[in-house]
Scaffold this active site. Sequence first.
Site, PDB file in Angstrom:
ATOM      1  N   ASN A   1       0.809  -1.214   0.000  1.00 15.47           N
ATOM      2  CA  ASN A   1       0.000   0.000   0.000  1.00 15.47           C
ATOM      3  C   ASN A   1       0.851   1.277   0.000  1.00 15.47           C
ATOM      4  OD1 ASN A   1      -2.479   1.225  -0.025  1.00 15.47           O
ATOM      5  ND2 ASN A   1      -2.888   0.973   2.168  1.00 15.47           N
TER       6      ASN A   1
ATOM      7  N   HIS B   1     -14.594  -4.998  11.622  1.00 12.71           N
ATOM      8  CA  HIS B   1     -14.195  -3.655  12.053  1.00 12.71           C
ATOM      9  C   HIS B   1     -15.422  -2.847  12.428  1.00 12.71           C
ATOM     10  CE1 HIS B   1      -9.936  -3.308  10.534  1.00 12.71           C
ATOM     11  NE2 HIS B   1     -10.294  -4.538  10.226  1.00 12.71           N
TER      12      HIS B   1
ATOM     13  N   GLU C   1      -3.268  -4.337  19.525  1.00 19.16           N
ATOM     14  CA  GLU C   1      -2.384  -4.569  18.378  1.00 19.16           C
ATOM     15  C   GLU C   1      -1.368  -3.445  18.227  1.00 19.16           C
ATOM     16  OE1 GLU C   1      -4.717  -5.033  14.858  1.00 19.16           O
ATOM     17  OE2 GLU C   1      -3.087  -4.360  13.568  1.00 19.16           O
TER      18      GLU C   1
ATOM     19  N   ARG D   1       0.931 -11.273  13.443  1.00 19.61           N
ATOM     20  CA  ARG D   1       0.054 -10.752  12.385  1.00 19.61           C
ATOM     21  C   ARG D   1       0.691 -10.701  11.003  1.00 19.61           C
ATOM     22  NH1 ARG D   1      -4.309  -8.405  12.382  1.00 19.61           N
ATOM     23  NH2 ARG D   1      -3.786  -6.433  11.362  1.00 19.61           N
TER      24      ARG D   1
ATOM     25  N   TYR E   1      -6.733   7.509  13.467  1.00 25.59           N
ATOM     26  CA  TYR E   1      -6.455   6.270  12.740  1.00 25.59           C
ATOM     27  C   TYR E   1      -7.635   5.306  12.917  1.00 25.59           C
ATOM     28  CZ  TYR E   1      -5.471   1.532  11.883  1.00 25.59           C
ATOM     29  OH  TYR E   1      -5.637   0.256  11.425  1.00 25.59           O
TER      30      TYR E   1
ATOM     31  N   HIS F   1      -2.982 -10.111   9.248  1.00 29.24           N
ATOM     32  CA  HIS F   1      -3.454  -8.848   8.692  1.00 29.24           C
ATOM     33  C   HIS F   1      -4.371  -9.145   7.500  1.00 29.24           C
ATOM     34  CE1 HIS F   1      -1.925  -4.844   6.686  1.00 29.24           C
ATOM     35  NE2 HIS F   1      -3.068  -4.654   7.315  1.00 29.24           N
TER      36      HIS F   1
ATOM     37  N   HIS G   1      -1.830   0.921  16.551  1.00 31.89           N
ATOM     38  CA  HIS G   1      -1.138   1.367  15.335  1.00 31.89           C
ATOM     39  C   HIS G   1       0.198   2.039  15.636  1.00 31.89           C
ATOM     40  CE1 HIS G   1      -1.331   2.435  10.945  1.00 31.89           C
ATOM     41  NE2 HIS G   1      -2.002   1.299  10.953  1.00 31.89           N
TER      42      HIS G   1
ATOM     43  N   GLU H   1      -8.105 -11.287  10.222  1.00 32.75           N
ATOM     44  CA  GLU H   1      -8.773  -9.990  10.011  1.00 32.75           C
ATOM     45  C   GLU H   1      -9.636 -10.050   8.750  1.00 32.75           C
ATOM     46  OE1 GLU H   1      -6.071  -6.682   9.646  1.00 32.75           O
ATOM     47  OE2 GLU H   1      -7.704  -5.211   9.606  1.00 32.75           O
TER      48      GLU H   1
ATOM     49  N   ASP I   1      -6.638  -1.685  17.802  1.00 34.13           N
ATOM     50  CA  ASP I   1      -5.357  -1.438  17.128  1.00 34.13           C
ATOM     51  C   ASP I   1      -4.795  -0.093  17.593  1.00 34.13           C
ATOM     52  OD1 ASP I   1      -3.204  -1.292  15.430  1.00 34.13           O
ATOM     53  OD2 ASP I   1      -4.346  -1.638  13.589  1.00 34.13           O
TER      54      ASP I   1
ATOM     55  N   TRP J   1       2.429   7.176  12.276  1.00 30.54           N
ATOM     56  CA  TRP J   1       1.026   7.170  11.859  1.00 30.54           C
ATOM     57  C   TRP J   1       0.360   5.866  12.261  1.00 30.54           C
ATOM     58  CZ3 TRP J   1      -1.387   3.956   8.118  1.00 30.54           C
ATOM     59  CH2 TRP J   1      -2.785   4.206   8.022  1.00 30.54           C
TER      60      TRP J   1
ATOM     61  N   ARG K   1     -13.179  -5.529  16.050  1.00 33.61           N
ATOM     62  CA  ARG K   1     -12.180  -4.516  16.420  1.00 33.61           C
ATOM     63  C   ARG K   1     -12.875  -3.172  16.558  1.00 33.61           C
ATOM     64  NH1 ARG K   1      -7.280  -2.144  12.602  1.00 33.61           N
ATOM     65  NH2 ARG K   1      -8.624  -0.324  12.450  1.00 33.61           N
TER      66      ARG K   1
ATOM     67  N   ASP L   1      -6.239  -3.346   1.720  1.00 34.03           N
ATOM     68  CA  ASP L   1      -5.100  -3.209   0.806  1.00 34.03           C
ATOM     69  C   ASP L   1      -4.444  -4.559   0.505  1.00 34.03           C
ATOM     70  OD1 ASP L   1      -4.659  -2.144   3.611  1.00 34.03           O
ATOM     71  OD2 ASP L   1      -2.576  -2.564   3.117  1.00 34.03           O
TER      72      ASP L   1
ATOM     73  N   GLU M   1       1.984  -6.837  11.352  1.00 36.06           N
ATOM     74  CA  GLU M   1       1.487  -6.601   9.990  1.00 36.06           C
ATOM     75  C   GLU M   1       2.547  -5.964   9.094  1.00 36.06           C
ATOM     76  OE1 GLU M   1      -1.955  -4.177  10.948  1.00 36.06           O
ATOM     77  OE2 GLU M   1      -0.933  -2.380  10.270  1.00 36.06           O
TER      78      GLU M   1
HETATM   79  O1  LIG Z   1      -4.811  -3.567  11.329  1.00 33.50           O
HETATM   80  C1  LIG Z   1      -4.983  -3.130  10.227  1.00 33.50           C
HETATM   81  O2  LIG Z   1      -5.781  -3.559   9.426  1.00 33.50           O
HETATM   82  C2  LIG Z   1      -4.153  -1.990   9.846  1.00 33.50           C
HETATM   83  O3  LIG Z   1      -3.281  -1.518  10.760  1.00 33.50           O
HETATM   84  C3  LIG Z   1      -4.238  -1.457   8.507  1.00 33.50           C
HETATM   85  O4  LIG Z   1      -5.390  -0.672   8.408  1.00 33.50           O
HETATM   86  C4  LIG Z   1      -3.027  -0.685   8.010  1.00 33.50           C
HETATM   87  O5  LIG Z   1      -3.047   0.601   8.499  1.00 33.50           O
HETATM   88  C5  LIG Z   1      -3.061  -0.697   6.513  1.00 33.50           C
HETATM   89  O6  LIG Z   1      -3.088  -2.004   6.060  1.00 33.50           O
HETATM   90  C6  LIG Z   1      -1.883   0.050   5.929  1.00 33.50           C
HETATM   91  O7  LIG Z   1      -1.806  -0.156   4.570  1.00 33.50           O
HETATM   92 MG   LIG Z   2      -3.118  -2.920  12.321  1.00 28.22          MG
END
Ligand SMILES: O=C(O)[C@@H](O)[C@@H](O)[C@H](O)[C@H](O)CO
Ligand SMILES: [Mg+2]
Length: 403
Positions: free
Chosen positions: A38, A123, A237, A284, A160, A313, A213, A340, A211, A403, A148, A317, A263
């Site tokens: 991605n 989600h 996560e 993950r 996020y 993951h 992140h 996921e 998450d 991020w 989640r 994407d 991930e």
């Molecule tokens: O847990 C997740 O799914 C993520 O952290 C994603 O949304 C991640 O941010 C994206 O795959 C980035 O491309």
């Molecule tokens: Mg994630």
Amino acid sequence: MPKIVSARVIVTCPGRNFVTLKIECDDGTTGLGDATLNGRELSVASYLTDHVVPCLIGRDAHRIEDVWQYLYKGAYWRRGPVTMAAIAAVDTALWDIKGKLAGLPVYQLLGGAARDACMVYAHANGTTIEDTIEVAKAEQAKGYKAIRLQCGVPGLASTYGVAKHGARYEPADADLPSESVWSTEKYLRVVPELFKAAREAMGWDVHLLHDIHHRLTPIEAGRLGKALEPYNLFWIEDPTPAENQEAFKLIRHHTTTPIAVGEVFNSIWDAKDLIQNQLIDYIRATVVHAGGITHLRRIASLADLYQVRTGCHGATDLSPVAMAAALHFGLSVPNFGVQEHMPHTDETDAVFPHAYSFDDGMMHPGEAPGLGVDIDEDLAATYDYKRAYLPVARLEDGTLCNW
Ligand SMILES: O=C(O)[C@@H](O)[C@@H](O)[C@H](O)[C@H](O)CO
Ligand SMILES: [Mg+2]
């Protein structure tokens, strides 16, 4: 032997970008591999077209392990997301071919089903706690057993994991990276409230996940994990960036909330210390970003020794080709945890018709030989690549952060 006669990269954008490798053998059998990275898609497309495809022509498609070693050791420059996504695409396509030639779904080649189906998590996100719980209840009503939760942070314009104006959540949303503002203090205030409210509204018969992140320091993550203990989360996560695997010891010293990481990992070496020191509970890493089915099985085997389970993951994407591969892997691996699931758009599903299915919170890869995913190349050709970046985040004083 099934001889590889061609390999092509197909880039398409049915709402978002996907890079797919299609390998063809002399008897006409084809296999698909996802190579989507991605925000950096074309680097993998070039790595494949310019540097990998010429090495594949004429090879025996059955020799999956040998091809993997050839591309990994043969490159000299090991690991890294671009290299490993390219190797993953080749590996996945070769498993697809092997399955088609054997007349068996890939999971049968991996040892057969170790469970009836794979539990997947949905989600739920919303600007407020109330909105988030409403979405979560709707996902629960669809049958999801694991959800989640991500909610907006009061005082921050965007967060996020939370979609803008009720749109679908898709982070790579801009021609140049969009910028968001982050405040750890504000975030740490709202998350325990979210899960307290979620347990009150949804009860205890649903797995709840969150998450972080990569945004906290280890001690902040320890504090959050501890604050969340009363709500019995399935996992938190990516609590802190995992370049320094030792950092997780500090988190572990402070909380029993389970931890999922990986991930962004692209090889077993990224996860080795975390697994061997039992610093995580779920790994993950994915088929597409961690070297394909062959390498992911190696990671899962190491993890199994330490009672670490998989939690691959599966954001949008990752293409339906990766999703299918994840389900064949997940169905067969002994230490599966959860997968996921972020459903693709109808446009994406039309480009990639597939045999996998969802029923009552569980997914199954289907019985089609190989991966059970196809690509409609004519339709794919109608969607041109569109540059799209992931956002960046800054602290309230302008400092760039994770991020
Ligand atoms: O847990 C997740 O799914 C993520 O952290 C994603 O949304 C991640 O941010 C994206 O795959 C980035 O491309
Ligand atoms: Mg994630």
